[in-house]
Design an enzyme around this catalytic site. Structure first.
Site: not given
Ligand code: HSE
Length: 438
Positions: A15, A130, A133, A135, A137, A188, A191, A206, A303
């Site tokens: 990030v 920001e 929650v 990414g 948006i 990928g 996780e 979130k 992302g």
């Molecule tokens: N691991 C989260 C997802 C992204 O799969 O949306 C980061 O919060």
């Protein structure tokens, strides 16, 4: 006019790399928006050797976090190391040094937000989150500012891309949960340790943040009912489809009779809803306000660049505040600290919902009567049913949709039904959102 706003990063992972890239590539645009430059002064990370595809001036990278936290010129510290122990220490130290803070750390904001916001208020600095929650948006800013006129009623979010990818793939291409998860990991998307995603914990973090901002109340993460997608099977996705529904992992919060519902679980929603059209790794948040009605926010929830963009938007906001000497113009938790009210989070047993129930039963006379008898005795009314002859592992699936029922009554009925000899394997319950069919 200040020469530039000076920024330090703690953590130089995915990030941070996205944010640094945007700060470099969009330097001129950002300066036109802010009125002065946003200058990266220091970046601390354990690994400062790895090639991240970014060229930085000499002397910016350091192993030593204190070079960021104690740097006399740095105005804003961006925490991107994740975790809740060191991250919290670093953020509190930055605040103590009267530096503004930006973070993408949802776990930390969800669990320790109150402490961080209080420290920031007492030091007169801003905290931007920001990126914590969904990414890219900009939902936090909308909750605090765009929707400031609204008495909010409910939020329904698809806030975890990994789960949405797995459920979409299971629906469109078949395959068991564990097969699709493995595929997602190989690609990928998921996780290596996917527990926080698939178990619903990431969505709960979130939701805690969104619910607290929406309703002006502290939300204790431990009180959020959290159930992941591990038990959703291809037959349930197929039955849902037959009944006109999709299954999504939803983060739901709403005000009901002055109390809050806050829960994360697989949910059946009509194929007609906008949320059901949110597929793959995308995120979406549907917000209902009293006067504005329903709004849908959709986009990339993870992302490097989308989340980096959210980080830079916070940097822009805080830089503008610094330049106009308007720190803390917008309260961290959306409501003025003293005006927040503790609302009760309704325990799961007290919620009401429509339900999908899938039993695996022996195929012989009286089974249906036994099951529906127990449901009836517990005040649960069946709205529709599917019983198919096909045998799966020696049993036949029996699907029932209920009218609105109390979770407590439903669980009592399921416990009783579980004792019947005709029940084979485990029963699956999926909560259904939407209108009660009359
Ligand atoms: N691991 C989260 C997802 C992204 O799969 O949306 C980061 O919060």
């Amino acid at each position: 006019m200040k020469q530039s706003i000076k920024i330090g990063f703690v953590g130089f992972g995915t990030v941070a790399t996205g944010a640094v890239k945007i700060l470099q590539d969009q330097q001129e645009l950002l300066e036109r928006r802010v009125g002065t430059g946003l200058e990266i002064v220091k970046i601390a990370d354990r690994d400062i050797e790895r090639d991240r595809g970014i060229i930085l001036p000499e002397g910016i990278l350091t192993h030593d976090v204190s070079e960021v936290l104690e740097h006399p010129d740095i105005d804003i510290v961006v925490e991107l190391i994740g975790g809740t122990t060191h991250a919290k220490e670093f953020i509190l130290e930055a605040i103590a040094q009267k530096k503004h803070v930006v973070t993408a750390n949802k776990a930390l904001v969800a669990e320790q937000g109150e402490i961080i916001f209080e420290a920031a208020a007492s030091q007169g600095v801003d905290v931007g989150f920001e990126a914590a929650v969904c990414g890219g948006i900009p939902i936090i800013r909308e909750m605090k500012e765009g929707l400031a006129a609204e008495k909010l009623k409910s939020i329904y979010g698809i806030v975890n891309g990994t789960c949405n990818y797995i459920l979409t793939k299971m629906r469109d291409e078949g395959g068991d949960f564990s097969e699709v998860l493995k595929e997602a990991q190989d690609l990928g998307f998921a996780e290596a340790d996917p527990e926080l995603d698939i178990g619903g914990g990431d969505s709960a973090h979130k939701l805690a943040i969104l619910s607290s901002l929406a309703f002006g109340t502290p939300v204790n993460l431990k009180e959020i009912y959290t159930e992941g997608i591990e038990r959703v099977s291809p037959i349930d996705i197929a039955f849902a489809g037959e009944l006109g529904y999709d299954i999504k992992l939803l983060a739901i919060t709403k005000i009901v009779e002055g109390e809050i519902e806050a829960r994360v679980h697989p949910t059946m929603i009509s194929k007609e809803t906008l949320l059901s059209k949110v597929n793959g790794v995308f995120n979406a948040v549907y917000v209902e306000g009293e006067t504005v009605g329903g709004l849908l926010f959709y986009g990339q929830g993870a992302g490097s660049l989308p989340t980096g963009s959210a980080i830079v938007s916070d940097l822009v906001e805080i830089a503008r505040n610094i330049l106009s000497n308007a720190h803390r113009r917008v309260p961290s938790a959306s409501f003025m600290p003293k005006a927040r009210k503790a609302l009760r989070i309704r325990p799961m047993a007290e919620i009401e919902s429509l339900y999908y129930l899938r039993f695996m039963v022996e195929d012989h006379p009286g089974v249906l009567a036994n099951i529906s008898g127990i449901l009836g005795k517990n005040g649960i009314s069946i709205s529709s049913m599917i019983q198919e002859g096909r045998k799966i592992e020696g049993g036949v699936p029996l699907v029932m949709m209920t009218h609105k029922a109390k979770e407590r009554d439903l669980q009592a009925a399921l416990a009783e039904i579980g004792e019947l000899d005709c029940i084979m394997g485990s029963t699956l319950l999926i909560r259904v959102e939407g209108e009660d069919p009359s």
